[in-house]
Design a protein around this motif. Structure first.
Motif, PDB file in Angstrom:
ATOM      1  N   VAL A 194     154.871  40.624  66.786  1.00 53.13           N
ATOM      2  CA  VAL A 194     155.262  40.109  68.098  1.00 53.13           C
ATOM      3  C   VAL A 194     154.042  39.468  68.750  1.00 53.13           C
ATOM      4  N   GLY A 195     154.202  38.231  69.193  1.00 54.91           N
ATOM      5  CA  GLY A 195     153.127  37.525  69.867  1.00 54.91           C
ATOM      6  C   GLY A 195     153.424  37.345  71.345  1.00 54.91           C
ATOM      7  N   VAL A 196     152.423  36.828  72.071  1.00 52.05           N
ATOM      8  CA  VAL A 196     152.565  36.614  73.510  1.00 52.05           C
ATOM      9  C   VAL A 196     152.115  35.197  73.843  1.00 52.05           C
ATOM     10  N   ASN A 197     152.634  34.669  74.941  1.00 51.87           N
ATOM     11  CA  ASN A 197     152.231  33.339  75.399  1.00 51.87           C
ATOM     12  C   ASN A 197     151.617  33.426  76.780  1.00 51.87           C
ATOM     13  N   VAL A 198     150.511  32.703  76.962  1.00 46.90           N
ATOM     14  CA  VAL A 198     149.827  32.623  78.249  1.00 46.90           C
ATOM     15  C   VAL A 198     149.789  31.163  78.683  1.00 46.90           C
ATOM     16  N   VAL A 199     150.394  30.858  79.824  1.00 46.81           N
ATOM     17  CA  VAL A 199     150.350  29.508  80.394  1.00 46.81           C
ATOM     18  C   VAL A 199     149.053  29.361  81.176  1.00 46.81           C
ATOM     19  N   LEU A 200     148.324  28.291  80.916  1.00 45.25           N
ATOM     20  CA  LEU A 200     146.991  28.123  81.502  1.00 45.25           C
ATOM     21  C   LEU A 200     146.979  27.282  82.777  1.00 45.25           C
ATOM     22  N   ALA A 240     145.636  41.531  80.273  1.00 48.14           N
ATOM     23  CA  ALA A 240     146.746  42.479  80.190  1.00 48.14           C
ATOM     24  C   ALA A 240     147.402  42.439  78.813  1.00 48.14           C
ATOM     25  N   CYS A 241     147.528  41.239  78.250  1.00 49.16           N
ATOM     26  CA  CYS A 241     148.124  41.105  76.921  1.00 49.16           C
ATOM     27  C   CYS A 241     147.280  41.801  75.857  1.00 49.16           C
ATOM     28  N   LEU A 242     145.979  41.564  75.904  1.00 50.11           N
ATOM     29  CA  LEU A 242     145.084  42.173  74.917  1.00 50.11           C
ATOM     30  C   LEU A 242     145.014  43.684  75.105  1.00 50.11           C
ATOM     31  N   ASP A 243     145.000  44.125  76.357  1.00 51.83           N
ATOM     32  CA  ASP A 243     144.979  45.567  76.622  1.00 51.83           C
ATOM     33  C   ASP A 243     146.241  46.241  76.094  1.00 51.83           C
ATOM     34  N   ALA A 244     147.359  45.504  76.114  1.00 54.64           N
ATOM     35  CA  ALA A 244     148.619  46.059  75.621  1.00 54.64           C
ATOM     36  C   ALA A 244     148.655  46.138  74.104  1.00 54.64           C
ATOM     37  N   GLY A 245     147.728  45.414  73.438  1.00 51.59           N
ATOM     38  CA  GLY A 245     147.656  45.458  71.987  1.00 51.59           C
ATOM     39  C   GLY A 245     148.107  44.212  71.271  1.00 51.59           C
ATOM     40  N   ALA A 246     148.384  43.139  72.010  1.00 52.20           N
ATOM     41  CA  ALA A 246     148.842  41.904  71.371  1.00 52.20           C
ATOM     42  C   ALA A 246     147.769  41.342  70.449  1.00 52.20           C
ATOM     43  N   SER A 247     148.163  40.973  69.228  1.00 51.04           N
ATOM     44  CA  SER A 247     147.204  40.435  68.261  1.00 51.04           C
ATOM     45  C   SER A 247     147.425  38.952  67.984  1.00 51.04           C
ATOM     46  N   VAL A 248     148.532  38.397  68.488  1.00 46.70           N
ATOM     47  CA  VAL A 248     148.802  36.963  68.363  1.00 46.70           C
ATOM     48  C   VAL A 248     149.037  36.430  69.769  1.00 46.70           C
ATOM     49  N   ARG A 293     137.880  35.306  73.426  1.00 45.03           N
ATOM     50  CA  ARG A 293     138.311  36.646  73.836  1.00 45.03           C
ATOM     51  C   ARG A 293     139.393  37.183  72.912  1.00 45.03           C
ATOM     52  N   VAL A 294     140.245  36.292  72.432  1.00 46.29           N
ATOM     53  CA  VAL A 294     141.273  36.700  71.466  1.00 46.29           C
ATOM     54  C   VAL A 294     140.603  37.120  70.161  1.00 46.29           C
ATOM     55  N   HIS A 295     139.644  36.330  69.703  1.00 46.77           N
ATOM     56  CA  HIS A 295     138.951  36.648  68.453  1.00 46.77           C
ATOM     57  C   HIS A 295     138.148  37.941  68.569  1.00 46.77           C
ATOM     58  N   GLU A 296     137.522  38.153  69.711  1.00 46.06           N
ATOM     59  CA  GLU A 296     136.748  39.381  69.907  1.00 46.06           C
ATOM     60  C   GLU A 296     137.635  40.621  69.836  1.00 46.06           C
ATOM     61  N   ALA A 297     138.907  40.440  70.181  1.00 47.04           N
ATOM     62  CA  ALA A 297     139.858  41.550  70.101  1.00 47.04           C
ATOM     63  C   ALA A 297     140.498  41.650  68.719  1.00 47.04           C
TER      64      ALA A 297
END
Length: 339
Positions: free
Chosen positions: A69-75, A90-98, A112-116
């Protein structure tokens, strides 16, 4: 069932090169989980949720499937919702990997996505934007054509855009806009894409959060039923979108730039209410959702030009299965032409 293994499947750890677009408020945890369970990438739109709701939505979807399951962030800050940085946290804290990014410069966020330990997808509307996204570290790019439903960030049709993007970058490319069945997925793969991104087809499924009337309207629509406009700009100004041409759209959209006109004094400010009783204003960017009541015809029925291919309201997993089976058959038929 047939299998279509591409670089996108390898990059995301999914079985099939099918991505359910993050269709705004319609993207429920149940929909994302169903697509993921069928072997595709399920997606949740997160920018219109607060931090607590982001965690709840992601954890609910992730717990319901062994898939991805992935998430989308509108910039675009013009949405007036949760700021992109806070949404990503919030997405990364929840555990989203995509994490997919759209409508803005993803450069400040990809690291920040890569660091997670995650994978970053970026939606683009030109080859130049694709190159910039990859230079910023994007692992996957999504080439969205003008045929797409909902909010649109390209002026180029998918068939013209996709080969340009594929030639411009050396990462997996996902085709978005105008795909509604397995033949469309096969066409995208033939043009060099590594997967297909479908929104309208998944809005018209049993697990989506769309109101029954919204889903029925999509099923009844044909390929000429949509309109590209800026009419529903209350909540996200100056952002073009594609919707089904309801009576409201036909009456108020204007042909020049199709910006939202001022409402007449005798028109009600509130046209519908959410299940919680909150008012939905005329020209708001919120589509008809399950449990809403009021003048649903006056709300945006987001849909792409593939809407004529929405033949019923099946389970989302059934849609994934059909897409893959029909795409494999179409590719086989095309191969026979060269023998």
């Amino acid at each position: 069932m047939a299998s279509l293994q591409t670089a996108l499947c390898d990059a995301l750890g999914i079985e099939h090169p099918v991505v359910q677009a993050p269709v705004g408020s319609v993207s429920t945890p149940e929909l994302a989980a169903a697509v993921a369970d069928a072997g595709g990438l399920g997606m949740l739109a997160m920018s219109w949720r607060d931090a607590e709701a982001i965690r709840e939505a992601y954890e609910t979807a992730a717990a319901a499937t062994d898939g991805v399951v992935g998430v989308n962030v509108v910039l675009d800050d013009a949405t007036g919702q949760l700021p992109p940085s806070a949404c990503l946290d919030a997405c990364l804290d929840a555990g989203a990997s995509v994490v997919s990014f759209s409508f803005g410069d993803a450069g400040p966020f990809v690291d920040r996505v890569h660091e997670a330990g995650g994978t970053a997808m970026v939606t683009v509307g030109s080859a130049a934007e694709a190159e910039a996204a990859v230079d910023a570290g994007a692992d996957i790019v999504v080439a969205q054509g003008r045929e797409a439903g909902g909010h649109v960030q390209s002026e180029v049709t998918t068939m013209a855009l996709l080969p340009r993007v594929v030639d411009a970058v050396d990462v997996p490319v996902v085709a978005a806009g105008g795909l509604g069945d397995g033949r469309g997925l096969a066409a995208a793969l033939t043009l060099g894409a590594d997967g297909g991104w479908l929104g309208t087809r998944f809005v018209a499924t049993a697990e989506s959060g769309a109101h029954e009337d919204y889903r029925d309207r999509l099923v009844a629509a044909d390929e000429t039923a949509t309109r590209y406009t800026e009419l529903f700009s209350r909540g996200w100004p100056d952002q073009p979108h594609r919707v089904v041409e309801t009576a409201e759209v036909a009456e108020h959209a204007v042909e020049s730039d199709e910006a939202r006109p001022a409402a007449d004094a005798d028109e009600p400010a509130t046209v519908a209410r959410t299940p919680d009783g909150d008012p939905v204003e005329r020209f708001a960017d919120l589509p008809p959702l399950e449990g809403m009541d009021g003048d649903l015809d006056s709300l945006p029925h987001y849909a792409g030009q593939s809407v004529g291919l929405a033949d019923g309201v099946p389970a989302a997993g059934t849609v994934v299965d059909r897409l893959v089976t029909d795409a494999a058959a179409a590719l086989s038929d095309a191969a026979d032409l060269t023998r």
